[in-house]
Scaffold this active site. Sequence first.
Site, mmCIF file in Angstrom:
data_model
loop_
_atom_site.group_PDB
_atom_site.id
_atom_site.type_symbol
_atom_site.label_atom_id
_atom_site.label_comp_id
_atom_site.label_asym_id
_atom_site.label_seq_id
_atom_site.Cartn_x
_atom_site.Cartn_y
_atom_site.Cartn_z
ATOM 1 N N HIS A 33 8.611 5.179 20.893
ATOM 2 C CA HIS A 33 7.354 4.711 21.496
ATOM 3 C C HIS A 33 7.427 4.320 22.966
ATOM 4 C CE1 HIS A 33 5.924 5.035 17.474
ATOM 5 N NE2 HIS A 33 6.419 3.899 17.040
ATOM 6 N N GLU A 60 0.822 -1.204 0.000
ATOM 7 C CA GLU A 60 0.000 0.000 0.000
ATOM 8 C C GLU A 60 0.857 1.254 0.000
ATOM 9 O OE1 GLU A 60 -4.120 -1.052 2.030
ATOM 10 O OE2 GLU A 60 -2.511 -0.962 3.474
ATOM 11 N N CYS A 63 -0.805 5.968 10.127
ATOM 12 C CA CYS A 63 0.394 5.239 10.528
ATOM 13 C C CYS A 63 0.038 3.963 11.289
ATOM 14 C CB CYS A 63 1.233 6.142 11.413
ATOM 15 S SG CYS A 63 2.701 5.354 12.007
ATOM 16 N N CYS A 97 1.271 -2.711 15.543
ATOM 17 C CA CYS A 97 1.279 -2.442 14.099
ATOM 18 C C CYS A 97 0.464 -3.473 13.329
ATOM 19 C CB CYS A 97 2.727 -2.450 13.593
ATOM 20 S SG CYS A 97 2.837 -2.336 11.802
ATOM 21 N N CYS A 123 3.410 8.473 1.079
ATOM 22 C CA CYS A 123 3.962 7.495 2.032
ATOM 23 C C CYS A 123 4.067 6.164 1.296
ATOM 24 C CB CYS A 123 3.014 7.389 3.226
ATOM 25 S SG CYS A 123 3.459 6.103 4.387
ATOM 26 N N CYS A 173 6.213 -7.248 7.088
ATOM 27 C CA CYS A 173 7.346 -6.829 7.912
ATOM 28 C C CYS A 173 7.648 -7.909 8.940
ATOM 29 C CB CYS A 173 7.030 -5.516 8.633
ATOM 30 S SG CYS A 173 8.443 -4.880 9.566
ATOM 31 N N CYS A 212 6.291 -5.403 15.680
ATOM 32 C CA CYS A 212 5.859 -4.397 16.657
ATOM 33 C C CYS A 212 4.401 -4.700 17.025
ATOM 34 C CB CYS A 212 5.979 -2.989 16.072
ATOM 35 S SG CYS A 212 7.658 -2.605 15.544
HETATM 36 S S1 SF4 Z 1 5.837 -0.516 12.905
HETATM 37 FE FE1 SF4 Z 1 5.137 -2.279 11.647
HETATM 38 S S2 SF4 Z 1 6.054 -1.936 9.626
HETATM 39 FE FE2 SF4 Z 1 7.147 -0.604 11.084
HETATM 40 S S3 SF4 Z 1 8.903 -1.862 11.774
HETATM 41 FE FE3 SF4 Z 1 7.258 -2.240 13.266
HETATM 42 S S4 SF4 Z 1 6.216 -4.092 12.472
HETATM 43 FE FE4 SF4 Z 1 7.444 -3.254 10.788
#
Ligand code: SF4
Length: 368
Positions: A221, A96, A341, A123, A109, A116, A120
Amino acid sequence: MNTESGRTSLLEWDRKRWKCWLHEQEASPAHATTLIQQIHRYGSLEPERMVALPLRLRHRLEHSFRATLPEIAHLRHARDGTCKCTLRLSCGQFIEMVLIPSAARTTLCISSQAGCALGCTFCHTARGGLHRNLSIDEIVAQLWLARHRLWPESAISNVVFMGMGEPLANLDAVLGTLRLFQDDHAYGLGCRRITVSTAGLVPGIERLGHSAEVSLAVSLHAPDDALRTELMPINTRYPIEKLLQACVRYAQRGLRRRRTVTIEYALLAGINDAESHAQMLARRLQGLPVKVNLIPFNPFPGSDYMPSAPEVHQNFFEALNGAGVVTTTRRARGQDIAAACGQLAGESVLREVFETQRSPLMALQGAG
Ligand code: SF4
C-alpha cells in the site's frame, strides 16, 4: 483448541490427531480417513449416522465431541453475485465471510480473527480492535458452512484468508486449518487454491514458508516507509526492505520454487497514487519474484480515504507495467453490500446490523 463445554469440536482435528485418538480408543487408525470424509467431505456432524464406523466408536464420538457451529446471523446478496455472511460465535462475537463467484472460479474469503489489532488506518475491521483469535474449528466452520449449508451448489474452488484479522497473528490455528483444507479426503484444496494474506508479519511469513504450501499475498500500500507507517503501523516493526526480503525467501522456498508473491496495493486518492509513487514502487520491486495487484479502495462510513479516480488508477497501472512490473487490477466486488476488501466490519457495527433483524432466521429468509 476450542473446548467449549469441555468437549472438542468435530471440526477441530486433522488426520494425525484423529489417529492418536483412535489409538487411545484401541481402534483402527484407518477410521481416521472415514472420519475426515464424513465430517468434511460429506458434511456429517452426526456420529450415529457414520455407519461405516463401529457402533462403539460412534457412541464414543457422540459423548466426547461436540457438533456446534457458529450461528448464521445475517446474509446479504449483492447484485454481482457476491454474498456476505455474518456469523455469530458462541462467545457472542461476530465474524464475516464472503463468497465471490466469477466465471473462472468461486472464491471464499474467510476470517482468522474476531477483529484485528494491527490498526491499518484504511481498514474498517481495525476500528473495533482485536477481540480474540479464532480457533481451528471456527475457521474450518466457515468453509464447512459455505459448502454444506449456505452454498452447496457453488463449487468453492479457492479460499483466501483476507477476511477479518491478520492470519499470521493466529498462525497455529491457521496452520491447523490448512492441514484440513489441503487433505484430499476433506476439502482437497491444492496449494495454488489457497492464499494467505498478511499485513507483513515477517516472522510469520518465514514460519508459513517452512510449514505450508500456499500462495502468499502481502499488503504493501505504499512505496516508502514513512507513508507505509502512516497507513500501516506494523511497518515500524517490519519495514519495507525487511518485508520484501522475506517475500523473496518465501518465493524461493517451497516444493517447486515457483511461488510468486502478490503485492496488494490499494489506491487511495491523493495519498499513495501519484506517478512518483508508482515509479518508486517499480524501482523497489524490480527483479523480485512478485506481481502487483492494484485494489480500488472501497470507502466505508467514517473512512478518512477516498478511491483514486479511474484515470489515476489507469496511469498507476501503466506506469508499473511500463517499468516491467507484472500488474493486475482487482475488480471491485460486492460493493453494494460492503463485502469488498477492507469493508468487513467490527463487532459494534455487526451488532447494530444484527439487532435490526428480528431473528437470525428472518435475516436468512429475507436475504434471498
Ligand atoms: S487491513 Fe485490517 S484486518 Fe488486515 S491487518 Fe490491517 S487492520 Fe488487520
